[in-house]
Design an enzyme around this catalytic site. Structure first.
Site, short mmCIF file in Angstrom:
data_model
loop_
_atom_site.label_atom_id
_atom_site.label_comp_id
_atom_site.label_asym_id
_atom_site.label_seq_id
_atom_site.Cartn_x
_atom_site.Cartn_y
_atom_site.Cartn_z
N GLU A 133 0.85 -1.19 0.00
CA GLU A 133 0.00 0.00 0.00
C GLU A 133 0.89 1.24 0.00
OE1 GLU A 133 -2.26 -0.69 3.52
OE2 GLU A 133 -3.36 -2.37 2.66
N GLU A 146 -1.34 -11.25 -5.07
CA GLU A 146 -1.44 -12.16 -6.21
C GLU A 146 -0.87 -11.51 -7.47
OE1 GLU A 146 -3.73 -11.37 -4.03
OE2 GLU A 146 -5.09 -13.02 -3.58
ZN LIG Z 1 -6.55 -8.93 -4.48
#
Ligand SMILES: [Zn+2]
Length: 380
Positions: A133, A146
């Protein structure tokens, strides 16, 4: 002089002989409940007293530590095979354990929710990913674990993934992003099970094909109508070259030779960018003050929003070194090691990355100089 990596830079796998710094004794990392006892016995070291069994998770932890120390986020096929064989397991059985270790490397200053992912390639190597983030920016500027694992595989030339394990069930964004893979429907997704399924018990894993998690999906063929076109992870060349007389965005204190070297690397990224929907291939390189170069390329999604910009892919490479991005303070910490950014893109393409690249870097590393270099398609 800054030693920017050459245009011919090619990532290489860390070797299994790489020595890792002395790691600590395991402190309670738990293996799969169903296999722990047998594995503990199987992994008793020949050098250790037989009465002191070695926790098999220690070896997984060491493999992940090597993968991150080497700045790759890759566990080589030979090491994966060795770990699996010693314990009488399949490589896919190890993925959840890799995830638990990778998860600790996530950078979620906003959510504090650590996500890890581990993808098994056709080569037998395992590619790691974490969520990242970016403080001071909208939530949709984040990188999902992912996505990170898939672009790690892409960076190392893996052509096919057979399975991916994650901390929790992949969000819709990631299910859609993984739908860019050739065999997406049969990609095995391994997630923690729970009591909601009578067949499952806590601590067990649930394995589902992506098709079950993304029924009635929208994918590449819905837009391209060309099943021969290369998909994500597949080989392509976009036929780009830098305009003979490109104009730098602004004068910087960085020597031309350094910009030129970074430009050559960014161009090579643009040439393998995955942009089948907008025809806007672009490549980028971030360079640290000590000359480390982190390449990135555009990776599009048929659903558009899960698309990763060249900067986001480059940030994955940077985070893989383990010493960038570890910051909770806005614009500080590891990102401060970044010095220069060179973006190569087509000046008239429908998608332009220059302004969003500047915006993101202004938030996390405002000192970074951004140079935009225009390219063109080679005729014929
Ligand atoms: Zn995700």
């Amino acid at each position: 002089m800054m030693a920017v990596a050459s245009a011919a830079w090619t990532p290489s796998y860390p070797t299994t002989t790489t020595r890792h710094r002395a790691w600590k004794k395991p402190d309670g990392v738990r293996c799969s409940r169903t296999r722990r006892n047998q594995n503990t016995r199987a992994f008793a070291s020949a050098d250790a007293p037989s009465a002191v069994p070695v926790d098999p998770c220690l070896f997984v932890r060491a493999a992940v530590a090597r993968a991150t120390d080497s700045g790759h986020f890759v566990i080589p096929a030979a090491r994966v095979a060795e770990l699996a064989e010693t314990r009488g397991l399949q490589a896919t059985d190890l993925l959840p354990e890799f995830v638990r270790e990778a998860q600790k490397l996530a950078i979620p200053p906003t959510s504090r929710f650590h996500v890890g992912a581990a993808a098994l390639g056709e080569s037998g190597a395992v590619f790691l990913g974490v969520n990242v983030e970016l403080p001071g920016l909208p939530l949709n500027a984040s990188i999902h674990a992912e996505q990170f694992a898939v672009v790690t595989a892409m960076r190392f030339g893996e052509k096919k993934l057979s399975a991916i394990a994650t901390t929790a069930a992949p969000c819709g964004h990631c299910r859609q992003f993984m739908n860019e893979l050739r065999d997406a429907k049969t990609l095995r997704v391994i997630i923690p099970g729970d009591d909601s399924d009578n067949q499952m018990k806590l601590g067990m894993q649930l394995i589902l094909p992506l098709a079950d998690l993304l029924p009635h999906s929208f994918g590449p063929l819905d837009l391209t109508h060309d099943d021969a076109a290369p998909l994500l992870l597949e080989t392509r060349h976009n036929g780009l070259r830098v305009l003979a007389a490109f104009e730098k965005e602004k004068k910087t204190d960085v020597a031309d030779v350094e910009i030129n070297t970074a430009t050559a690397l960014a161009l090579s990224e643009a040439n393998v960018a995955y942009a089948p929907y907008s025809q806007s291939p672009a490549g980028l390189v971030l360079v640290t003050k000590t000359g480390q170069a982190f390449p990135g390329r555009a990776v599009e999604s048929a659903a558009y929003n899960p698309t990763m910009s060249p900067l986001h892919v480059s940030l994955c490479a940077a985070v893989s070194t383990g010493d960038l991005g570890n910051t909770s303070d806005k614009g500080g910490g590891g990102w401060s090691r970044l010095k220069t950014c060179v973006l190569v893109e087509l000046p008239n393409a429908p998608v332009q990355y220059a302004e969003t690249t500047r915006m993101i870097l202004k938030a996390i590393a405002p000192h970074v100089e951004v140079t935009v270099v225009h390219c063109e398609r080679i005729e014929g």
